[in-house]
Design an enzyme around this catalytic site. Sequence first.
Site, short mmCIF file in Angstrom:
data_model
loop_
_atom_site.label_atom_id
_atom_site.label_comp_id
_atom_site.label_asym_id
_atom_site.label_seq_id
_atom_site.Cartn_x
_atom_site.Cartn_y
_atom_site.Cartn_z
CD GLU A 163 -0.24 7.01 -9.84
OE1 GLU A 163 -0.93 7.44 -8.89
OE2 GLU A 163 -0.71 6.27 -10.71
CD GLU A 355 -0.57 2.13 -10.74
OE1 GLU A 355 -1.65 2.76 -10.78
OE2 GLU A 355 0.23 2.22 -9.80
O1 IFM Z 1 -4.95 2.56 -6.73
C1 IFM Z 1 -4.25 3.55 -7.41
C2 IFM Z 1 -2.74 3.32 -7.27
O2 IFM Z 1 -2.35 3.25 -5.95
C3 IFM Z 1 -1.98 4.44 -7.94
N1 IFM Z 1 -2.44 4.62 -9.30
C4 IFM Z 1 -3.84 4.73 -9.55
C5 IFM Z 1 -4.57 3.57 -8.88
C6 IFM Z 1 -6.09 3.68 -9.13
O3 IFM Z 1 -6.56 4.88 -8.61
#
Ligand code: IFM
Length: 450
Positions: A163, A355
């Site tokens: 990210e 994710e």
């Molecule tokens: O916890 C975070 C992760 O580190 C990066 N993506 C989003 C998740 C939830 O906010």
Amino acid sequence: MQFPKDFIWGAAAASYQIEGAAAEDGRGLCVWDMFSRQPGKVWRNQNGATACDHYHRFREDVDLMADLGLQAYRFSVSWPRVIPAGTGSINQAGLDFYDKLVDALLEKNIQPWLTLFHWDYPYELYCRGGWLSPDSSDWFADYTAVMVERLSDRVQHWIPQNEPQCFLGLGHVTGNHAPGMKMGTAEAMLAVHNSLLAHGKAVQVIRAKAVLPPVIGTAPAGKVCIPRTASAEDIAAARQATFSNTTKDIYSNSIFTDPLILGHYPEDCIQVMGADMPKVTEQDMRTICQPLDFYGVNLYFGHWVEATEHGGWQPAESVIGPPLTTMEWEVSPAVLYWGARFLHERYKLPIVITENGMANTDWIHLDGKVHDPQRIDYLHRHLREFARASAEGIPCLGYMQWSIMDNFEWGHGYKQRFGLIYVDYETGRRVPKDSYYWYRNVIKTNGTEL
Ligand code: IFM
């Protein structure tokens, strides 16, 4: 629901969020250690110094992953644990930790998916200019080489950065995340460009040095738009909105991924950034644009969009009283379908959800269990949408639930629980939630009962 026969079922976590052991075995400081020392930056002034103590409990955690039937575990490496100053001397004890973790995973037939950078940037490099430094991409490439030399005989799956929209947008523009900077657009775009160069050089290093044939992908925070209706006009509007840049906001898919995969910045980004664009050479773009094997994307919610009368797009009203997670993110499962569809159309790569998950009001109930029906429903709905994309012929390779266990949720500290496994932070005790057992059945049946 039908998923491909060789679909990969996984879960994810990240070093600073779970490891703890922040001052052990020679680990260097990261920007999150320093940021969380500043009062008021993190909920209740918490930090990742102990977190889930995964550094010491990783074997227990891997056993839980194995009982879950996990086929892949996406973890990240703490750069300053391995190279305390970010460049130069290597900390063997730090490397040994990842070595043992990878071996423990492989012993249980769990594929290690390694993210090189998930936000715990070496503090010493930050002091030397961080992502603004012209050396920053070489620092990252050198660190990559250390990891590849040590682990590529066992690790095949590599994700250079998690990210960039967040570690640059939240960390360097709004200042809500470490290192807490509030840069103007020109500096922010320079940091973007350097992070893209770092990605490209890391991919080159992995391809040049890896022992096992590498499988390399991304993990951006995708801003995906969902059409308000199924009309062709709304679909076109959502597609356009997903990739368009109408402001200087860097929280964008295309600003990052067009350079990585298409080899150029999007035209509307160049227009809107104007004099704030960094100097970009053709050689830079050739470095940045390296062949990738999958498009991994982190998706939690979407943005509703509808067509305007003149062929443009505008945000659409959500329902009154939308379903919200405790992060106040709107539950909008169609984001997995439209995300997979739009991203595959544009970038032509197979899709992995790197994710997806939700924060919930989880606690241990009187019966000693953690009942989290909202999470089960959330995951169920999202997986059905991903299966829909797969059924339409979009190559969908895998799904990584976020997160294998509750953890340090950055500025929210330990307030937000995303895990399949509940963590009692006082004692370190792990309690698998109902969703853990539910996901276990999903994996066992390859999603056919969804
Ligand atoms: O916890 C975070 C992760 O580190 C990066 N993506 C989003 C998740 C939830 O906010």
